[in-house]
Design a protein around this motif. Sequence first.
Motif, short mmCIF file in Angstrom:
data_model
loop_
_atom_site.label_atom_id
_atom_site.label_comp_id
_atom_site.label_asym_id
_atom_site.label_seq_id
_atom_site.Cartn_x
_atom_site.Cartn_y
_atom_site.Cartn_z
N ARG A 160 2.41 2.50 1.65
CA ARG A 160 3.86 2.06 1.78
C ARG A 160 3.89 0.41 1.44
NH1 ARG A 160 8.13 1.81 7.14
NH2 ARG A 160 9.92 1.12 5.75
N HIS A 161 3.04 -0.20 2.24
CA HIS A 161 3.20 -1.43 1.93
C HIS A 161 2.67 -2.21 0.50
CE1 HIS A 161 2.61 -2.37 6.46
NE2 HIS A 161 4.02 -2.06 6.12
N ASP A 186 12.11 3.38 0.68
CA ASP A 186 12.14 1.81 0.39
C ASP A 186 12.69 2.08 -1.00
OD1 ASP A 186 11.19 1.06 2.75
OD2 ASP A 186 8.90 1.14 2.09
N ALA A 239 3.45 -0.20 -2.15
CA ALA A 239 4.33 0.34 -3.01
C ALA A 239 5.63 -0.88 -2.87
CB ALA A 239 4.72 1.66 -2.45
N GLN A 240 5.79 -1.14 -1.76
CA GLN A 240 6.90 -2.34 -1.58
C GLN A 240 6.47 -3.36 -2.46
OE1 GLN A 240 6.75 -2.91 2.65
NE2 GLN A 240 8.39 -1.42 3.09
N ALA A 285 7.75 5.20 1.80
CA ALA A 285 7.77 4.66 0.47
C ALA A 285 8.95 5.03 -0.40
CB ALA A 285 6.36 5.16 -0.04
N TYR A 309 4.29 8.18 3.30
CA TYR A 309 4.58 8.53 2.18
C TYR A 309 6.23 8.58 2.12
CZ TYR A 309 5.02 12.19 -1.44
OH TYR A 309 5.44 13.01 -2.77
#
Length: 1087
Positions: free
Chosen positions: A774-775, A819, A777-778, A816, A813
């Motif tokens: 997630r981080h 986000d 992908a951010q 993400a 997941y």
Amino acid sequence: MSGQKPSLKSGASSQSRFQVAVVTEASSTTPASASTDGSRAQDESKGRSRVVGFLDSGALGSAMDIGLHSTGTGHTHISDSHSNTYYMRTFGHNTIDAVPNIEFYRQTAAPFGEKLTRPSLSELHDELDKVTTTPFRFIFTTVVSLCLPLVSVLAAIGCQEPFEDGLANGEEPSAAEEAAALAAKEGKGGTVKFGWIKGVLVSIRCMLNIWGVMLFIRMSWIVGQAGIGLTIAIILMATLVTTITGLSTSAIATNGFVRGGGAYYLISRSLGPEFGGSIGLIFAFANAVAVAMYVVGFAETVVEMLNDVDALMTDELNDIRIVGTLTVILLLGISVAGMEWEAKAQIVLLVILLGAIVNYFLGSFMPTEHKEPKGFFGYHTAILLENLVPDFRDEETFFSVFAIFFPAATGILAGANISGDLTDPQSAIPKGTLLAILITGLTYVAIAISAGSCIVRDATGDVNDTVSDTVNCTDAACTLGYDFSICKEGGCQYGLMNDFQVMSLVSGFGPLITAGIFSATLSSALASLVSAPKVFQALCKDNIYPGLSVFAKGYGKNNEPLRGYVLTFAIGLAFILIAELNIIAPIISNFFLASYALINFSVFHASMANSPGWRPSFKYYNMWVSLAGAILCCVVMFVINWWAALVTLLIILALYIYVSYKKPDVNWGSSTQALIYNQALTHCLNLTGVEDHVKNFRPQCLVLAGYPNARPALLQLVHSFTKNIGLMVCGHVKTVSRRPNFKEVLQDHARCQRWLNKKRIKAFYTPVFSDNLRHGAQLLLQAVGLGRLKPNTLVMGFKNNWSDGDMRDVEIYINAIHDAFDLQFGVAILRLQEGLDISHIQGQGTPGRGEGESEAPKQDSEAWEEAGYREHPDQSPLSLTDQRLLESSQQFKKKQGKGTIDVWWLFDDGGLTLLIPYLLTNRSKWGDCRIRVFIGGKINRIDHDRRVMATLLSRFRIDFSDINVLGDINTKPKNKLTFKELIEPYRLKEDDMEQEAAERLKAQEPWRITDNELELYKAKTNRQIRLNELLKEHSSTAKLIVMSMPLARKGTVSSALYMCWLETLSKDLPPLLLVRGNHQSVLTFYS
């Protein structure tokens, strides 16, 4: 303590050959020696920067007190004989940082045979315990710069010879390296190099090539046709072209060191291999054919002399072949003997040529009575005024006469063509070329004025044709006592218009003019015979045309291209045997002009690119003048012969397309690359000032694919609808729990991007380090892109094994995805029933790295480069599951055949769900597939809903084969049991525990599904189950299903429930792409 040198205490001998030690200030000089007890003197209060010292040392010579050591790694390291780095410090201080040094800017091996480099950033910046492979390279690079005077000594005592040949593509030795190699070789009587006078200005170069046959045989005829005024204009026009080209050549030649290859080298290193490869081949061929043209000119003159004394061997045509063959064999022998012998032969020819020119001018001041009937009267104003104006005959025009003269000016690159044999090409080429143009131009102008001032246009040669009627005789000859008016009827053999050998008549000693003709033809032929193999050898060394690499080999101390000489000899001999070059000659001139045009264009192009690397030391050039010169060269090509110009341009175009298609593995930092960057930057900035418009929308995808070869199906599908349409970025989130290895990610970046390029996947690879998906992908969602060139759609693979793993990964997941929506991205998720990830089949977790290996072995790296999904030798055979996975991963790579793409456009997301299938069907791989559209509706309005959708699709101009309205979407599903079993492990079951315990568990595991949540979204759950049933019923045979992705409200729907929805919806189906746009229109029916 003042005045004392710091000493270096050495460590234990059990350590490596080098060590890290503390330098201390000693009260007295203490010699450093190899210690065996491992003790190390330290002074905490006066500790200095740590330096590296040797445990042993040797002496090369007492004069420099320097020792060389071999580490067994192919590197040579140097220390002083006292094991002390004092004399090797930067500014006298203990530091491994290095001062600026020319040795650091070499492109290949140095004179010692090793690459000299500055300390790397890692050596200066990394923690000391990580610098484990830094043997004294930095000391070596510092000291070796002091040792260049010893190169010849080292060569003499048996050290490694500086290389001559065998450079890799794009690698070139520097001038200083060549100078060092030259010093070593000359110490043993080796290589021959020429200065600017002998190399460019005089011997086989520009002047000898420009002073061709035209000077003695055609110059007088041109003056007779065009008159003195227009002849000077013709000379000045030709000189203008050559001067501009000379200035451009000088600019390119002084923008860095020039190697062998002449025009090919200059153009290829400036414009790139496409232009350089095409012009290099035809330029070498033109020089080879020019050998035949000059030799045939020489042979014709010899045969005419033999015919005058009735000494023909057979007939004129065969005699030309015999004399020409013998002549070219002699010239080949001179060339093969070496550049020095060839240069000496040219000096002899130059002396003869200069003697012929001087002989003509001396003779023009010595008129005799027996020459007057033939039109030569000496300098007279009347003749000057009469010949000042043109008198074109036999349908000649200004441009036709110009076309005949201009080939005389095509010798300005003769010096540049042997640039590899010049001592200092940067200085020699500008000086020699420009001065040669000036001298030869003045010579032509002087001869034009001289011939037009002392020779009449027509003369009979009869001493009895004196003036008898002064009324009807108005020519200049009449004022001098002769009446040549009968020549107006034709038939006269003397004068400027009729006698090509009139310069022999004017000269003080006629046979010397004949010798001058021989000298001009032979010197030009010899220059071409040397230029063609040199240019061809340079072309073959660069491996632009792989089949010609056999001609790259050089022989002898001067690296002579003997194979190229043989090839040039064969081409020249073939055309000599034809003995008719009237058709070939215009093409040769056009080949030369095409080279001149590209050299001028190169300067304009490099200046326009505005690259910081374009810094020619020759400043007397202008980009617009160079552009004008390029245009002028093209105009002259068509003026000389329009069809030959077309043939030349078509050949260049064909070769350019071939080289562009083959894409040779070279990188010369051409101006083409610089201009592409400049234009890309400019256009990117211009785009930022323009608001997005729905008509210009294109999917720009950020694909979370990991390593590019790990999920080929995902990559191939996205590439199918983004190629040449939108941006595609392969994002790779590298999850690390410890400090990231940035060096590794840089290496992976280069390797992965190279793999994408090799596979012709138009995408960028962008890795990031993060603690979770997630981080990472951010970071990618926020940072990837440049201006308007940034992703607007996130593409991911479906998490097939989610139920077997940690639910925290599912939480990451799903978040993400949330986000991406928060950042106004569209989202697409691809699911294949067999899965997407095949990295475990390849036996490598990272590109070029085997399982359990810390570093990539060479064979694995090559396997990665080849992108072959092969098994490792020690790997067991693939299981049936893996075989199916591997086959499935390649399904989007092949042509799809006839079938359907089923679009389940259930919810309006702006049109992205419809746009992607449309873009797919425009590709050849998907061209046989037809779009079927499925929409939701009411049972009692099915026909109406179908007509409305058909109208909308027709306005969008999207072809479709069928529209299906589903009126039973909201019908209760037939089987709910499977879904209940699926969610059971993830339910919170708060009714079975106390409220506080339930809240605590929910806080710890936010993905858990509450009973309230299940009840609230019961209808939506039933819809996903029902849709899966309908998908199996209607689309089980589709090639691809593109479906509106269900949304989950953030903070309300747990990640486990959302994942169960996606699992239930997409289970047991053909390839399924779930799509949800950002609800901004991407389709419009307005123009």
